[in-house]
Design an enzyme around this catalytic site. Sequence first.
Site: not given
Ligand code: NAD
Length: 417
Positions: A106, A146
């Site tokens: 990472k 990420d």
């Molecule tokens: P993103 O930034 O696209 O979306 C995050 C969402 O969470 C947004 O809608 C934001 O408004 C919301 N959010 C933030 N704070 C919040 C709160 N307090 N309450 C409710 N909602 C809140 O990010 P993402 O890519 O969707 O990633 C989300 C999670 O999934 C992270 O933990 C990330 O590490 C994990 N993840 C993502 C992927 C990927 O391929 N994108 C892969 C594995 C894991």
Amino acid sequence: MADKVNPYEEMKKMVDKAGKTLGLEPGLVEVMKSPKRELSVNFPVKMDDGKVRVFTGYRVQHNEARGPFKGGIRFHPQVDIDEVRALASWMTWKTAVVDIPYGGAKGGVVADPKQMSVGEIERMTRRYASEIGIIIGPMKDIPAPDVNTSGREMAWIMDTYSMQQGFSCPGVITGKPREIGGSLGRPEATSRGLVFTVREAAKKIGMNLKGATVAIQGYGNVGAFAHKLIERDFGASVIAVSDSQGGIVSEKPLKYEEVWAHKKKTGSVKGFPGTKQIANEELLELKVDVLLPCALENVITKENAGGIKAKMLGEGANGPTTFEADAILAKNGVLVLPDILANAGGVTVSYFEWVQNNYNFYWTETEVNTKLDQIITRAFHEVWDMHEKYKCNMRDAAYLVAVKRVADATKLRGFYP
Ligand code: NAD
């Protein structure tokens, strides 16, 4: 709201626990807990006002017993070395659970891109890529997006690395735009993997997903696509969703197309017509069949775990449940589908992207989705079997599968020299 936890220490506890159950020798467990290589860099960036600012970044390569290092790059003011170590090791366990031939790594830069211009972000990204260029490479360590990084930054990193090598190297990074070697199916891959695990788990516990009620925390890449897929492919009824500005709940199923259009227009799911507004914390405790936390880490803690009424909890986010909350959920009979299994669809399609780059031969979206289904379904059943064999929860079972695979690979390779 969040417990004060050191994610690196939490990871080590999980590995110790798995090592003990598997009867592994303590020295081997120590090897698997320790990151192999850590690079810290301090580098200058010219800001728009003409001044020079020094940024700090890291790349941690945790383990490569099963293949090249793999893991994302995060830009965030709270990035620190222990967080990067934990995230790197989670990648080792995630790639092992789904049995793709990678290790874990990472990277991160201590920065708040929301306060920077596009030009400043580009210069910072390119200089960071150049600094870590000494340890990344298509056969060595393959980064990906990420938090606060996306296809745009991946394209800059691919270009920077390629300029230094003197030829185009698409396989140095995944999560790239389609035009420069990205894979079809990558944007929805994490959510698709998540709903595949929910589908398999539902069969195991006799839950009919058609009409099952679902609440989703977070409406970004993972949460919004999870809404789309669970509604379209399984006929589930999503009745509550939220984002950083708040949540909404409805008596009637919320239609993905309509909620997404509202979010695109207004910037939030809040205020969607015909719904009641709720706080994010309330969403987690709704009486639903399936709860999908898809936003942040440490949202389900010992304070609120007792109030969770869902039958199944699928972790779209990384680390949404603390160690202590896990024990409470298990006691209350909530089936938790752990992050290292439930959100592994993203890294799996990143693997497909890298394979396609190295082959220079590209697959159709149906091929990508079919192969993803095979890998996630097989992984789910391997974890489920472990959960039955050792009578443990699904998180412990996933760690048993992963730690065993990394331990076996390490033993086969032996200890150099
Ligand atoms: P993103 O930034 O696209 O979306 C995050 C969402 O969470 C947004 O809608 C934001 O408004 C919301 N959010 C933030 N704070 C919040 C709160 N307090 N309450 C409710 N909602 C809140 O990010 P993402 O890519 O969707 O990633 C989300 C999670 O999934 C992270 O933990 C990330 O590490 C994990 N993840 C993502 C992927 C990927 O391929 N994108 C892969 C594995 C894991």
